[in-house]
Write a protein that holds these residues in place. Structure first.
Motif, mmCIF file in Angstrom:
data_model
loop_
_atom_site.group_PDB
_atom_site.id
_atom_site.type_symbol
_atom_site.label_atom_id
_atom_site.label_comp_id
_atom_site.label_asym_id
_atom_site.label_seq_id
_atom_site.Cartn_x
_atom_site.Cartn_y
_atom_site.Cartn_z
ATOM 1 N N LEU A 376 1.340 -1.190 -0.066
ATOM 2 C CA LEU A 376 -0.098 0.409 0.370
ATOM 3 C C LEU A 376 1.403 0.656 0.362
ATOM 4 O O LEU A 376 0.419 2.246 -0.515
ATOM 5 C CB LEU A 376 -0.936 0.127 1.268
ATOM 6 N N GLU A 377 1.737 1.044 0.758
ATOM 7 C CA GLU A 377 2.854 2.285 0.434
ATOM 8 C C GLU A 377 3.327 2.639 -0.115
ATOM 9 O O GLU A 377 3.166 3.964 -1.612
ATOM 10 C CB GLU A 377 4.463 2.091 1.838
ATOM 11 N N SER A 378 3.928 1.258 -1.311
ATOM 12 C CA SER A 378 4.492 1.486 -2.963
ATOM 13 C C SER A 378 3.236 2.156 -4.122
ATOM 14 O O SER A 378 4.025 2.995 -4.638
ATOM 15 C CB SER A 378 4.507 0.143 -3.156
ATOM 16 N N LEU A 379 1.513 1.890 -3.520
ATOM 17 C CA LEU A 379 0.999 2.448 -4.390
ATOM 18 C C LEU A 379 0.408 3.850 -4.092
ATOM 19 O O LEU A 379 0.195 4.325 -4.781
ATOM 20 C CB LEU A 379 -0.050 1.140 -4.230
ATOM 21 N N LEU A 380 0.567 3.898 -2.843
ATOM 22 C CA LEU A 380 0.214 5.997 -2.513
ATOM 23 C C LEU A 380 1.971 6.150 -3.210
ATOM 24 O O LEU A 380 1.383 7.694 -3.738
ATOM 25 C CB LEU A 380 0.894 6.218 -0.516
ATOM 26 N N VAL A 381 2.775 5.717 -3.103
ATOM 27 C CA VAL A 381 3.677 6.953 -3.528
ATOM 28 C C VAL A 381 3.654 6.623 -5.022
ATOM 29 O O VAL A 381 3.921 7.961 -5.641
ATOM 30 C CB VAL A 381 5.049 6.023 -3.526
ATOM 31 N N SER A 382 3.244 5.767 -5.843
ATOM 32 C CA SER A 382 3.280 5.873 -6.879
ATOM 33 C C SER A 382 1.692 6.296 -7.965
ATOM 34 O O SER A 382 2.150 7.831 -8.356
ATOM 35 C CB SER A 382 2.815 4.159 -7.703
ATOM 36 N N LEU A 383 1.379 6.870 -6.633
ATOM 37 C CA LEU A 383 -0.778 7.320 -6.591
ATOM 38 C C LEU A 383 -0.188 9.108 -6.887
ATOM 39 O O LEU A 383 -0.180 10.324 -7.501
ATOM 40 C CB LEU A 383 -1.319 7.632 -5.818
ATOM 41 N N VAL A 384 0.792 9.496 -5.549
ATOM 42 C CA VAL A 384 1.224 10.362 -5.393
ATOM 43 C C VAL A 384 1.853 11.432 -6.791
ATOM 44 O O VAL A 384 1.988 12.128 -7.735
ATOM 45 C CB VAL A 384 1.965 11.155 -4.318
ATOM 46 N N THR A 385 3.090 10.697 -6.833
ATOM 47 C CA THR A 385 4.008 11.037 -8.030
ATOM 48 C C THR A 385 3.211 10.850 -9.254
ATOM 49 O O THR A 385 3.905 11.953 -10.383
ATOM 50 C CB THR A 385 5.306 9.296 -8.481
ATOM 51 N N THR A 386 2.327 9.782 -9.908
ATOM 52 C CA THR A 386 2.020 10.022 -10.624
ATOM 53 C C THR A 386 1.157 11.672 -11.076
ATOM 54 O O THR A 386 1.105 12.516 -11.412
ATOM 55 C CB THR A 386 0.982 9.472 -11.543
#
Length: 870
Positions: A376-386
């Motif tokens: 979930l942390e990786s997905l959160l970083v991916s979401l914010v970066t995108t």
């Protein structure tokens, strides 16, 4: 103000009260390898195992040496060269695989999203384009996180772990085939997923895994595939191949074989020689040209042209022919480069400080929770970066005029090198003809293309755009490094630093009026300054950047910039890789100790409480020692007694131990007698006469030598301690630390192998009746020897005796108790030792030194104790 740590301690302004927890001094915490909560420091842990780089010169090994001749030696060396070449080729193919699929997935993603943006910019449906980009990036990031769940060691760049391995620390699972597969597949998904990570760092780990596994011709992940390959069955050989593989990974990533060789030397290997240098360089060259051959053929169709030397190409730095005033750099620019190095060191130190705090937060709050939290942390970083990339590209960019040199004179945007790549990566979102969106050109492209834009773009980038890009990229890259995906740090640091350097060039051109400067040079120096401030590499990074630019004239400014950046950053904290090594609690040994550490001696840092075995020991004692301790080597000792003859009469086991001790003690008189016997074969009558005189003056056989008499006068006998007993907690201090004559070292793996294979004899038999194992049989289970807890005790007779003397190392490196710490440290590190016995002047072992006793934190604790006793 009062403060509490949970329910354990409550502290106020004047005092501190702890109820349920016992407080420990910093020295005790250091020795135990625990966390010092007051300073929130993670101290080196004791559960890391060292590697056996030192050769064990025992009887099976000597038997192999007896069969060796020059012909077999040349064959062994030829096989090593062939294996080194194969490692380089395989590492190059791994890099080709990663590059091909990263390009494929990235082109697919940006092709779909860019088409959607162009259509939706007129229809007003940009939210749909954002959802498409989120779908691609989230899917790729999710797959990368899942692969890390399969093999947690695959997270991160892998450089800290390989650095530890080459330093002599065994990091569990780091060189396994499963780690390689998860790392390679994971890094292509994480890079294609738009995360601010690079694929160059994981290439180093990939090369190291290939180097470790290929010479073994077997894998624990593929147990059914077995080849009878008798070579390279030791940690010493594996270390050399891992060094070559790591260098090949750097060479494949940057097209820098010499830089890869220096990287392996500078960052990891504790032991080096000329032969290894040649092999590592050859391996790096093989990887570089293998990758170059296939990439050039696949992308340009010109097989054998060798146009793309590495995964990351900086292109050729060259002034335009029409600009006669342009120079790549001048002597006056060196002052600006020094300032940029200073600022790069400050920025790198800030990056490392923030990332260290994030890593500690993850260790305390993310890693202890279920593994799904990491995904979930990786997905959160991916979401914010995108979201940041999309919004910044659409909203924050400026429409900049293309330079005059880029207008249609020969039909395309004119750049010195890689013109097609730079031209095709220009983004014109919401901008009229002959202009481009500078923010979208940097953000809405693969990172390598953005670096080429900053290095070679003749068009201008707005200072505001560069500043915003640098700040956003700096923060997001710092947040991303450390999440549970395979991730490199080289390319994000280069891109971030290139934006900083290009910003400096714009300021100097626009506000100071220095029109002669070449923006690409300042972008390169900015990239070197920031990368040097983060990783703190000097020699290898200088050569890597020079080889990547293919411009030797950049050698001096790059070296000066990196030196200033390193010195500035070192004033505040360590490099990013050293920080993550410390967070793992790995007992890493630096190149040398501090000057004040020489106030300590070997006796100050050694461990005097020894667990040892006797030359002839019962199986029940060995099993007890192996099951109740976690030590990986045991001194082989005998006791010094005054009534040895009485002991020899009553017990065969004790008699065998005493006989071994007497036969192993070398005296000057005994050595002279041996030489006298050999001199009798000479024809000279004078020699025979001298030998006869020596033989006539021999002491009676019953009389004991002078050394034994000294030992007997010095120590009192201990009549109730039998060699078949295991060390007991009930022993007094005098019994536990009684004098012991040192004969050698034997490893845990060797003892377990002897027990598994039933190497023993009964008390009624002679020790000569014990079965003998060959060197191949002893190394057959390498590198995963059987565990003592898996041993079936019902198959063993506890009263049987094991003669360990043929399998111990009778001549390990030893030091005197008075040896200074700097000498101990240099011997331990340069020779790649695992255990260093401390032996006094009369041949008694008084302690042992391991890696943990030489860590900076342990030495600091001992030094504080030294000052307190003065």
């Amino acid at each position: 103000m009062a403060g509490c740590r949970g329910s354990l301690c409550c502290c106020c302004r004047w005092c501190c009260c702890c109820v349920e927890r016992e407080t420990r001094t910093p020295e005790e915490l250091t020795i135990l390898g625990e966390t010092q909560e007051e300073e929130d420091e993670i101290l080196p842990r004791k559960d890391y195992e060292s590697l056996d780089y030192d050769r064990c010169i025992n009887d099976p090994y000597l038997e192999v040496l007896e069969t060796m001749d020059n012909k077999k030696g040349r064959r062994y060396e030829a096989v090593k060269w062939i294996v080194v070449f194969a490692i380089g080729v395989c590492t190059g193919l791994v890099g080709l695989f990663v590059d091909f699929f990263v390009r494929l997935f990235t082109q697919l993603k940006f092709g779909v999203v860019q088409t959607s943006v162009e259509e939706c910019s007129q229809k007003g449906c940009l939210a749909l384009s954002l959802l498409e980009l989120l779908g691609f990036n989230s899917t790729f990031a999710f797959l990368a996180s899942l692969l890390v769940l399969i093999e947690p060691v695959a997270a991160g760049s892998g450089i800290p772990e390989i650095k530890c391995y080459l330093n002599g620390v065994k990091v569990p699972g780091i060189v396994r085939l499963r780690t390689l597969l998860c790392k390679v597949l994971g890094v292509l998904f994480s890079v294609a997923g738009g995360l601010f990570v690079g694929k160059e760092g994981p290439m180093i780990l990939s090369g190291a895994v290939v180097g470790a596994g290929l010479p073994q011709f077997q894998s624990i992940s593929l147990r059914k595939i077995q080849f009878n390959f008798p070579y390279f069955r030791s940690d010493r050989d594996k270390r050399d191949f891992v060094s070559a593989g790591a260098a090949a990974g750097v060479a494949a990533a940057f097209g820098a074989p010499i830089g890869g060789t220096l990287f392996s030397l500078e960052e990891g290997s504790s032991f080096w020689n000329q032969g290894l240098t040649w092999k590592v360089l050859f391996c790096s060259m093989s990887a570089t040209f293998t990758l170059n051959f296939f990439r050039s053929g696949i992308q340009f169709g010109s097989w054998g042209s060798f146009q793309l030397p590495g995964l990351l190409n900086f292109g050729e730095f060259k002034c335009s022919d029409s600009d006669k005033k342009c120079h790549l750099w001048t002597a006056m620019d060196l002052g600006f480069f020094v300032v940029m190095g200073f600022i790069g060191g400050l920025l790198g130190a800030t990056f490392n400080c923030l990332n260290k705090r994030l890593a500690k937060y993850r260790l305390r709050n993310v890693h202890p929770k279920p593994k799904l939290v990491r995904v979930l942390e990786s997905l959160l970083v991916s979401l914010v970066t995108t979201v940041v990339v999309f919004v910044a590209s659409m909203v924050l960019g400026e429409c900049r005029q293309m330079s005059s040199a880029s207008q249609v004179g020969n039909g395309s945007f004119q750049l010195q090198v890689a013109s097609e790549d730079v031209n095709s990566s220009i983004k014109t979102f919401f901008c009229p003809n002959d202009t481009y969106n500078d923010m979208a050109t940097l953000f809405f492209n693969p990172q390598e293309s953005a670096i080429l834009q900053l290095f070679h773009q003749d068009g201008t980038f707005s200072p505001i755009t560069l500043a915003l890009f640098f700040i956003l990229y700096f923060l997001l890259a710092c947040w991303t490094y450390g999440i549970s995906v395979p991730s490199g740090l080289f390319v994000p640091s280069l891109l971030c630093g290139a934006a900083f350097g290009r910003l400096v060039a714009n300021v100097l051109k626009s506000f100071i009026g220095l029109g002669h400067i070449y923006s690409g040079t300042f972008a390169l120096i900015g990239a070197a300054a920031f990368l040097g401030g983060v990783v703190r590499m000097t020699i290898s990074l200088t050569v890597i950047l020079i080889e990547s630019t293919n411009e030797i004239t950049y050698g001096l400014p790059i070296m000066i910039t990196l030196m200033v950046a390193k010195w500035t950053g070192d004033f505040f904290n360590k490099g990013i890789y050293d920080i993550h090594v410390g967070l793992r609690g790995v007992p890493l040994l630096e190149w040398e100790t501090e000057v004040e550490m020489d106030k300590l001696r070997a006796s100050d840092i050694m461990e005097p409480n020894l667990t040892y075995v006797y030359p002839h020991t019962r199986i029940q004692s060995l099993v007890s020692i192996l099951r109740t301790t976690v030590h990986h080597a045991f001194p082989v000792v005998t006791e010094n007694r005054g009534n040895e003859k009485e002991f020899m009469k009553g017990n065969q086991l004790i008699s065998n131990n005493i006989k071994f001790k007497k036969s192993s003690i070398l005296t000057r008189a005994g050595e002279q007698r041996k030489r006298s016997q050999s001199m009798k074969s000479y024809p000279s009558s004078e020699l025979r006469h001298m030998c006869d005189e020596h033989v006539a003056s021999e002491e009676p056989a019953e009389k004991e030598d002078l050394l034994q008499q000294m030992l007997e006068r010095r120590y009192t006998p201990y009549p109730n301690l039998y060699p078949d007993q295991s060390p007991s907690e009930d022993w007094t201090m005098e019994e536990r630390f009684r004098p012991l004559t040192f004969h050698g070292l034997i490893l845990r793996s060797q003892l377990v192998t002897l027990l598994v294979r039933g190497v023993c004899y009964s008390e009624s038999q002679s020790s000569a009746s014990q079965p003998r194992l060959s060197y191949a049989e002893m190394a057959e289970d390498y590198p995963r020897y059987p565990d003592i807890h898996d041993l079936d005790l019902t198959l063993l007779n506890p009263r049987m005796i094991v003669d360990v003397t043929p399998y111990m190392n009778p001549s390990p490196f030893t030091v005197s108790p008075n040896t200074h710490v700097s000498q101990v440290f240099n011997l331990f590190r340069t020779m790649g030792l695992r255990h260093l016995p401390v032996v006094n002047a009369v041949g008694e072992i008084v302690g042992i030194i391991t890696r943990h006793n030489l860590t900076y934190e342990f030495l600091q604790a001992r030094l504080r104790q030294h000052y307190q006793t003065l």
